[in-house]
Design a protein around this motif. Structure first.
Motif, PDB file in Angstrom:
ATOM      1  N   MET A   1       0.836  -1.175   0.000  1.00 36.05           N
ATOM      2  CA  MET A   1       0.000   0.000   0.000  1.00 36.05           C
ATOM      3  C   MET A   1       0.886   1.245   0.000  1.00 36.05           C
ATOM      4  N   THR A   2       0.496   2.230  -0.778  1.00 36.33           N
ATOM      5  CA  THR A   2       1.292   3.457  -0.850  1.00 36.33           C
ATOM      6  C   THR A   2       0.600   4.583  -0.092  1.00 36.33           C
ATOM      7  N   ASP A   3       1.314   5.658   0.045  1.00 34.20           N
ATOM      8  CA  ASP A   3       0.760   6.836   0.716  1.00 34.20           C
ATOM      9  C   ASP A   3       0.038   7.756  -0.259  1.00 34.20           C
ATOM     10  N   GLU A   4      -0.110   7.359  -1.504  1.00 31.14           N
ATOM     11  CA  GLU A   4      -0.764   8.200  -2.499  1.00 31.14           C
ATOM     12  C   GLU A   4      -2.176   8.608  -2.097  1.00 31.14           C
ATOM     13  N   ILE A   5      -2.868   7.748  -1.401  1.00 31.42           N
ATOM     14  CA  ILE A   5      -4.229   8.061  -0.973  1.00 31.42           C
ATOM     15  C   ILE A   5      -4.246   9.306  -0.096  1.00 31.42           C
ATOM     16  N   TRP A   6      -3.219   9.489   0.724  1.00 30.39           N
ATOM     17  CA  TRP A   6      -3.196  10.576   1.679  1.00 30.39           C
ATOM     18  C   TRP A   6      -2.630  11.863   1.109  1.00 30.39           C
ATOM     19  N   LYS A   7      -2.070  11.838  -0.069  1.00 30.63           N
ATOM     20  CA  LYS A   7      -1.527  13.044  -0.682  1.00 30.63           C
ATOM     21  C   LYS A   7      -2.641  13.760  -1.431  1.00 30.63           C
ATOM     22  N   ARG A   8      -2.743  15.063  -1.200  1.00 30.57           N
ATOM     23  CA  ARG A   8      -3.782  15.848  -1.848  1.00 30.57           C
ATOM     24  C   ARG A   8      -3.127  16.997  -2.597  1.00 30.57           C
ATOM     25  N   ARG A   9      -3.570  17.217  -3.798  1.00 34.19           N
ATOM     26  CA  ARG A   9      -3.033  18.307  -4.598  1.00 34.19           C
ATOM     27  C   ARG A   9      -4.017  19.483  -4.542  1.00 34.19           C
ATOM     28  N   GLU A  10      -3.978  20.178  -3.436  1.00 36.47           N
ATOM     29  CA  GLU A  10      -4.871  21.313  -3.265  1.00 36.47           C
ATOM     30  C   GLU A  10      -4.198  22.355  -2.400  1.00 36.47           C
ATOM     31  N   ILE A  11      -4.775  23.527  -2.389  1.00 36.88           N
ATOM     32  CA  ILE A  11      -4.242  24.599  -1.568  1.00 36.88           C
ATOM     33  C   ILE A  11      -4.504  24.256  -0.109  1.00 36.88           C
ATOM     34  N   GLU A  12      -3.450  24.306   0.692  1.00 35.71           N
ATOM     35  CA  GLU A  12      -3.588  23.959   2.106  1.00 35.71           C
ATOM     36  C   GLU A  12      -4.332  25.053   2.851  1.00 35.71           C
ATOM     37  N   SER A  13      -4.948  24.671   3.922  1.00 30.23           N
ATOM     38  CA  SER A  13      -5.684  25.601   4.769  1.00 30.23           C
ATOM     39  C   SER A  13      -4.720  26.583   5.439  1.00 30.23           C
ATOM     40  N   PRO A  14      -5.135  27.827   5.594  1.00 30.51           N
ATOM     41  CA  PRO A  14      -4.297  28.797   6.313  1.00 30.51           C
ATOM     42  C   PRO A  14      -4.432  28.671   7.831  1.00 30.51           C
ATOM     43  N   CYS A  15      -5.156  27.655   8.293  1.00 27.63           N
ATOM     44  CA  CYS A  15      -5.396  27.466   9.724  1.00 27.63           C
ATOM     45  C   CYS A  15      -4.079  27.330  10.484  1.00 27.63           C
ATOM     46  N   VAL A  16      -3.986  28.063  11.597  1.00 28.99           N
ATOM     47  CA  VAL A  16      -2.811  27.976  12.458  1.00 28.99           C
ATOM     48  C   VAL A  16      -3.189  27.439  13.843  1.00 28.99           C
ATOM     49  N   LYS A  17      -4.394  26.873  13.933  1.00 34.17           N
ATOM     50  CA  LYS A  17      -4.909  26.251  15.154  1.00 34.17           C
ATOM     51  C   LYS A  17      -4.994  27.229  16.327  1.00 34.17           C
ATOM     52  N   LEU A  18      -5.365  28.453  15.997  1.00 28.92           N
ATOM     53  CA  LEU A  18      -5.618  29.494  16.981  1.00 28.92           C
ATOM     54  C   LEU A  18      -7.002  30.049  16.634  1.00 28.92           C
ATOM     55  N   CYS A  19      -8.019  29.275  16.952  1.00 27.02           N
ATOM     56  CA  CYS A  19      -9.376  29.529  16.463  1.00 27.02           C
ATOM     57  C   CYS A  19     -10.209  30.322  17.462  1.00 27.02           C
ATOM     58  N   VAL A  20     -10.305  31.612  17.217  1.00 30.97           N
ATOM     59  CA  VAL A  20     -11.149  32.499  18.004  1.00 30.97           C
ATOM     60  C   VAL A  20     -11.818  33.437  17.009  1.00 30.97           C
ATOM     61  N   ILE A  21     -13.150  33.511  17.068  1.00 35.71           N
ATOM     62  CA  ILE A  21     -13.873  34.361  16.127  1.00 35.71           C
ATOM     63  C   ILE A  21     -14.706  35.366  16.919  1.00 35.71           C
ATOM     64  N   PRO A  22     -14.159  36.573  17.148  1.00 32.21           N
ATOM     65  CA  PRO A  22     -14.930  37.594  17.858  1.00 32.21           C
ATOM     66  C   PRO A  22     -16.142  38.015  17.024  1.00 32.21           C
ATOM     67  N   PRO A  23     -17.317  38.093  17.634  1.00 27.44           N
ATOM     68  CA  PRO A  23     -18.530  38.422  16.882  1.00 27.44           C
ATOM     69  C   PRO A  23     -18.455  39.762  16.156  1.00 27.44           C
ATOM     70  N   GLU A  24     -17.788  40.746  16.763  1.00 29.85           N
ATOM     71  CA  GLU A  24     -17.744  42.070  16.136  1.00 29.85           C
ATOM     72  C   GLU A  24     -16.937  42.072  14.837  1.00 29.85           C
TER      73      GLU A  24
END
Length: 83
Positions: free
Chosen positions: A1-24
């Protein structure tokens, strides 16, 4: 089995795992995306993702910076813990 299944050719998320969304602001303080953009990210096509990524630098000014949290707010307004 190869790792090809887990490789994605797309733009990665800009998420930096600091998720706070102030309502204002309606923008995440970590990645600067809106809640809708975060929710739809996995379903966006590459063109939509590129458009969001291009808009992110201009969004920084839309966030208000916190000034010390609860302790600073209490200090500014004369509050505090009474003993």
């Amino acid at each position: 089995m190869t790792d090809e299944i887990w490789k994605r050719r797309e733009i990665e998320s800009p998420c930096v795992k600091l998720c706070v969304i102030p309502p204002e602001a309606g923008l995440c303080t970590g990645c600067l995306r809106s809640l809708d953009e975060i929710a739809r990210w996995s379903r966006m096509d590459p063109e939509e993702r590129r458009a969001v990524m291009a808009a992110l630098p201009d969004r920084q000014g839309h966030l208000t910076h916190r000034r010390g949290g609860r302790a600073a707010r209490l200090k500014r307004h004369g509050g505090g813990t009474e003993g």
